[in-house]
Every structure is written in C-alpha cells, then in structure tokens.
Design an enzyme around this catalytic site. Structure first.
Site, PDB file in Angstrom:
ATOM      1  N   HIS A  14       0.869  -1.199   0.000  1.00 51.53           N
ATOM      2  CA  HIS A  14       0.000   0.000   0.000  1.00 51.53           C
ATOM      3  C   HIS A  14       0.896   1.235   0.000  1.00 51.53           C
ATOM      4  O   HIS A  14       1.510   1.570   1.016  1.00 51.53           O
ATOM      5  CB  HIS A  14      -0.907   0.017   1.235  1.00 51.53           C
ATOM      6  CG  HIS A  14      -1.861   1.176   1.254  1.00 51.53           C
ATOM      7  ND1 HIS A  14      -3.218   1.018   1.381  1.00 51.53           N
ATOM      8  CD2 HIS A  14      -1.670   2.515   1.143  1.00 51.53           C
ATOM      9  CE1 HIS A  14      -3.807   2.196   1.353  1.00 51.53           C
ATOM     10  NE2 HIS A  14      -2.881   3.137   1.219  1.00 51.53           N
ATOM     11  N   HIS A  16       1.584   5.395  -1.728  1.00 50.49           N
ATOM     12  CA  HIS A  16       1.234   6.574  -2.532  1.00 50.49           C
ATOM     13  C   HIS A  16       2.513   7.115  -3.156  1.00 50.49           C
ATOM     14  O   HIS A  16       3.418   7.536  -2.431  1.00 50.49           O
ATOM     15  CB  HIS A  16       0.584   7.653  -1.656  1.00 50.49           C
ATOM     16  CG  HIS A  16      -0.694   7.193  -1.025  1.00 50.49           C
ATOM     17  ND1 HIS A  16      -1.922   7.381  -1.624  1.00 50.49           N
ATOM     18  CD2 HIS A  16      -0.933   6.511   0.126  1.00 50.49           C
ATOM     19  CE1 HIS A  16      -2.864   6.851  -0.858  1.00 50.49           C
ATOM     20  NE2 HIS A  16      -2.288   6.317   0.205  1.00 50.49           N
ATOM     21  N   LYS A 100      -9.472   0.050  -5.826  1.00 51.87           N
ATOM     22  CA  LYS A 100      -9.518   0.726  -4.539  1.00 51.87           C
ATOM     23  C   LYS A 100     -10.866   1.388  -4.298  1.00 51.87           C
ATOM     24  O   LYS A 100     -11.339   2.183  -5.118  1.00 51.87           O
ATOM     25  CB  LYS A 100      -8.404   1.779  -4.483  1.00 51.87           C
ATOM     26  CG  LYS A 100      -8.298   2.540  -3.174  1.00 51.87           C
ATOM     27  CD  LYS A 100      -7.722   1.697  -2.046  1.00 51.87           C
ATOM     28  CE  LYS A 100      -7.846   2.381  -0.693  1.00 51.87           C
ATOM     29  NZ  LYS A 100      -6.664   3.120  -0.301  1.00 51.87           N
ATOM     30  N   HIS A 137     -10.433   1.507   1.767  1.00 54.68           N
ATOM     31  CA  HIS A 137     -10.198   2.508   2.816  1.00 54.68           C
ATOM     32  C   HIS A 137     -11.395   2.407   3.749  1.00 54.68           C
ATOM     33  O   HIS A 137     -12.488   2.846   3.423  1.00 54.68           O
ATOM     34  CB  HIS A 137     -10.070   3.925   2.242  1.00 54.68           C
ATOM     35  CG  HIS A 137      -9.770   4.946   3.302  1.00 54.68           C
ATOM     36  ND1 HIS A 137      -8.552   5.563   3.436  1.00 54.68           N
ATOM     37  CD2 HIS A 137     -10.530   5.420   4.324  1.00 54.68           C
ATOM     38  CE1 HIS A 137      -8.581   6.378   4.482  1.00 54.68           C
ATOM     39  NE2 HIS A 137      -9.763   6.314   5.033  1.00 54.68           N
ATOM     40  N   HIS A 175      -4.580  -0.404   5.879  1.00 60.59           N
ATOM     41  CA  HIS A 175      -4.133   0.361   7.059  1.00 60.59           C
ATOM     42  C   HIS A 175      -5.079   0.219   8.248  1.00 60.59           C
ATOM     43  O   HIS A 175      -5.676   1.203   8.691  1.00 60.59           O
ATOM     44  CB  HIS A 175      -3.875   1.827   6.715  1.00 60.59           C
ATOM     45  CG  HIS A 175      -4.894   2.491   5.818  1.00 60.59           C
ATOM     46  ND1 HIS A 175      -6.230   2.557   6.133  1.00 60.59           N
ATOM     47  CD2 HIS A 175      -4.766   3.122   4.631  1.00 60.59           C
ATOM     48  CE1 HIS A 175      -6.865   3.201   5.178  1.00 60.59           C
ATOM     49  NE2 HIS A 175      -5.994   3.544   4.243  1.00 60.59           N
ATOM     50  N   LEU A 220      -4.787   9.506   7.852  1.00 59.52           N
ATOM     51  CA  LEU A 220      -6.118   8.899   7.922  1.00 59.52           C
ATOM     52  C   LEU A 220      -6.036   7.442   7.493  1.00 59.52           C
ATOM     53  O   LEU A 220      -5.407   7.165   6.475  1.00 59.52           O
ATOM     54  CB  LEU A 220      -7.090   9.659   7.012  1.00 59.52           C
ATOM     55  CG  LEU A 220      -7.501  11.039   7.537  1.00 59.52           C
ATOM     56  CD1 LEU A 220      -8.269  11.809   6.473  1.00 59.52           C
ATOM     57  CD2 LEU A 220      -8.328  10.906   8.815  1.00 59.52           C
ATOM     58  N   ASP A 248       1.506   2.709   3.515  1.00 56.55           N
ATOM     59  CA  ASP A 248       0.653   3.893   3.335  1.00 56.55           C
ATOM     60  C   ASP A 248       1.502   5.160   3.352  1.00 56.55           C
ATOM     61  O   ASP A 248       1.013   6.226   3.740  1.00 56.55           O
ATOM     62  CB  ASP A 248      -0.463   3.969   4.379  1.00 56.55           C
ATOM     63  CG  ASP A 248      -1.577   4.917   3.971  1.00 56.55           C
ATOM     64  OD1 ASP A 248      -1.657   5.263   2.776  1.00 56.55           O
ATOM     65  OD2 ASP A 248      -2.358   5.323   4.847  1.00 56.55           O
TER      66      ASP A 248
HETATM   67  O1  DOR Z   1      -3.271   9.842   5.520  1.00 57.87           O
HETATM   68  C1  DOR Z   1      -3.619   9.517   4.398  1.00 57.87           C
HETATM   69  N1  DOR Z   1      -3.029  10.036   3.289  1.00 57.87           N
HETATM   70  N2  DOR Z   1      -4.610   8.635   4.250  1.00 57.87           N
HETATM   71  C2  DOR Z   1      -5.130   8.349   3.064  1.00 57.87           C
HETATM   72  O2  DOR Z   1      -6.041   7.567   3.004  1.00 57.87           O
HETATM   73  C3  DOR Z   1      -4.642   9.020   1.838  1.00 57.87           C
HETATM   74  C4  DOR Z   1      -3.293   9.505   2.006  1.00 57.87           C
HETATM   75  C5  DOR Z   1      -2.850  10.472   0.928  1.00 57.87           C
HETATM   76  O3  DOR Z   1      -3.020  10.174  -0.243  1.00 57.87           O
HETATM   77  O4  DOR Z   1      -2.307  11.537   1.274  1.00 57.87           O
HETATM   78 ZN    ZN Z   2      -3.293   5.136   1.581  1.00 62.59          ZN
END
Ligand code: DOR
Ligand code: ZN
Length: 348
Positions: A14, A16, A100, A137, A175, A220, A248
């Site tokens: 997971h 980004h 997702k 999520h 997460h 989050l 995450d």
């Molecule tokens: O804290 C977070 N940041 N939770 C998420 O679900 C998305 C992520 C983000 O893309 O910045």
């Molecule tokens: Zn995420």
C-alpha cells in the site's frame, strides 16, 4: 543481540507515489528497499480507468533511478460509475492488481470516490468473477460519527455486509488501526486480509499532541489508542498470514502539512523496512518480520515471493530534518531522530 538481518526482499502492499516531480523525489526510497508496491490511484484527477493506470505505470517506470529493479503494481480507483467492462479491461491488461474503494470524502483526493456501495454492484460482480481484489479505505464519512470511531462503524455498516454479499471476493482492509479491525479480519471468512502501517504500530493518538500539535503524524485513519496499537501487534507476533506490510507512505510538502488545514499522510518510504525491523525487535518478534514483510502479501496477491535479499544492520542513524520535494521540503517519519536499523545492502 542480532547485528545483521538478512531478509527476503520485501514488497510494499500500500503506497502513494504521487506524480511528476513528487514521484521522482520519493520513488528511489521505495525502489531501493522494495521489489514491488501496490500503487494507490488517488491522483488528481484519479486513476479511474485502465488507460490512465497504464500511462501512470509508464511514468513510474520512467522515474526509476538507472538500474533499479522495481515493479509498480497498479490499481484502479472505483467510482459510482465504474463498469464491469472496465474491470475486465483492467484485468486483461495484466498490470492492474486490485481496485480501490475510497468512500467519497474519506481522505485525500477521494471526492470522486463511491457515494453508495450499492453503485459498485457491476464492478464487484466483475471483480469477483475475475478474482481481482478489492482494496478498502475502511472509514465511514458520516460527519456525525466520531473521527476515532469511523473505522469500527465502517466494519458494521459496510465491510461485514459487503464480505457476506460477495463471499468469493478477496478483500484487503487497508491500514487497519483498531482492535475492532483486527478482530474482524481474524474472524472473517477466507479471502480477507489487512495491511498495517509503521506509524500505527509505533504511535498512539497521544503522539499527535505530544508537547504541541504534530502535523507530521496526522494521517487517515488517524492514530488510535494504546490498546488499539497493542492489538495491531498481536497478529504480527502470531505470524498471522492475513496481516502484511503496507506502509501507506503518503508524502505531502511541509507547507501543506504545517498549515491551518493540514493534509493527512505520513511519509515513511525513506526508512520503511528499517522502522518495521525496529518495531519487530522491540516486540521480540524479529523472526516474524520476513513473513509479514516479504511473504504473506505476495501469497495473498498470488504473486511469486521475491528470490533476492536485502540486509539490515543494527546501527542507529537519523534521517534528515527534511528531503527536497517538488520545489519544497518533505518531512519524513522520525526526522532528525535515531532509527535502530540501517539498510546495508540491497540489489540494484
Ligand atoms: O493519511 C492519508 N493520506 N490517508 C489516506 O487515506 C490518503 C493519504 C494520501 O493520499 O495523502
Ligand atoms: Zn493510503
């Protein structure tokens, strides 16, 4: 005390990666440590179809440092309008490994997400038929629900009924942050797994307010209680194959975090496997790290386990106060403070 730790090369289930200059800033940290990563589709605009996912994949491959061997595993962003045909197209591409579900409004760039799970029926039918996992999520977006309760409410209101409605659909509860989530996954039918981040294993919600507001620990789902944190460690200590590594890691520029309305996300790619090693050592469960980091996730996604190794050495080091990031700065997890394990060697 163990001084050197050799591990089957891990994967991040997971992640980004963002796009453009931000992508180029963060990708080398991941490609140095991990062989593969499940890449989140919450770009602006989101990665809602196969063509967008394949183009994003090409941009990731072009941003890799020379010689790096890293495989981005792409995902589709589900909306109220995702069709069964789009899922078939995604599956046939061979490059997309999951879809997702962002409840609309739950988090960063989730505005185009799903407003009502009933709208996903065609997509879920197709995913079930093709055995393409659903990545969730897991938070309700109802403003009436306390922010610390949103994961638990999501289980009752959405996830449990969904798992029952689609008994063959494989689901990753992303997460997880609460005892309720751990208990749900442990008692769920086969085909349900979870990812666990470093920040939710390291910190409880007190850390958000330790000596003042700590925007760099805001993500989050938000950090939870100490009892919840301890609950996340239990399946890891037991070698439960349904729980595996997903950082995450979610970079945001310092200015966007240190703001009157700061963005959610903790950046951890710079030291992800090192931080997990520290956690597993603190819990005296280091022998469980390889399964969690390098095996159970691959098995769940029905991909081969990596055959090469990385090695960590027990030698404290401190990440810098920030890294350069898209014309600004990126404050990493544990900035300026020691981490017990250092990455010693990794294949290209
Ligand atoms: O804290 C977070 N940041 N939770 C998420 O679900 C998305 C992520 C983000 O893309 O910045
Ligand atoms: Zn995420």
């Amino acid at each position: 005390m163990t001084r050197e730790l050799r591990l089957r090369r891990p994967d991040d289930w997971h992640l980004h990666l963002r796009d453009g200059a931000a992508l180029r800033a963060v990708l080398p940290f991941t490609s140095k440590r991990f062989a593969r990563a499940i890449v989140m589709p919450n770009l602006a605009p989101p990665v809602t179809n196969t063509a967008l996912a394949l183009a994003y994949r090409e941009r990731i491959l072009s941003a890799l440092p020379p010689g790096a061997r890293f495989q981005p595993l792409m995902t589709l962003y589900l909306t109220d309008h995702t069709s069964g045909a789009e899922i078939e197209h995604a599956h046939a591409s061979g490059a997309i490994f999951g879809c997702k579900l962002y409840p609309a409004g739950a988090t960063t760039h989730s505005e185009a997400g799903v407003t009502d799970i009933a709208r996903l029926e065609p997509a879920l039918a197709s995913m079930t038929a093709l055995d393409l996992p659903l990545l969730v999520h897991g938070e309700v977006t109802d403003a009436q629900v306390d922010v610390f309760e949103r994961e638990a409410r999501f289980i009752d209101r959405v996830l449990a009924p969904l798992a029952e409605r689609w008994p063959q659909l494989r689901i990753v509860f992303e997460h997880v942050t609460t005892r309720a989530a751990v208990e749900f996954v442990r008692s769920a039918r086969p085909g349900i797994a979870a990812t666990v981040t470093p920040q939710h294993l390291l910190h409880n919600r007190n850390a958000l307010f330790a000596g003042g507001l700590r925007p760099h620990l805001y993500c989050l789902p938000v950090l939870k209680t100490e009892a919840d944190r301890r609950a996340l460690l239990e399946p890891l200590a037991g070698g439960d194959i349904r729980f595996f590594l997903g950082t995450d890691s979610a970079p945001h520029a310092r200015a966007a975090k240190e703001s009157a309305c700061g963005c959610a996300g903790v950046f951890s790619s710079h030291a992800a496997i090192e931080l997990y090693a520290e956690i597993f050592e603190t819990e005296s469960i280091l022998p469980r790290l390889q399964g969690f980091a390098s095996e159970y996730g691959a098995d769940f996604y029905r991909l081969p386990r990596n055959q090469d190794e990385i090695s960590l050495v027990r030698e404290p080091w401190s990440p810098p106060a920030s890294y350069p990031y898209d014309g600004g700065e990126l404050v990493p997890l544990r900035a300026g403070e020691p981490i017990a394990w250092r990455l010693q060697s990794a294949p290209a």
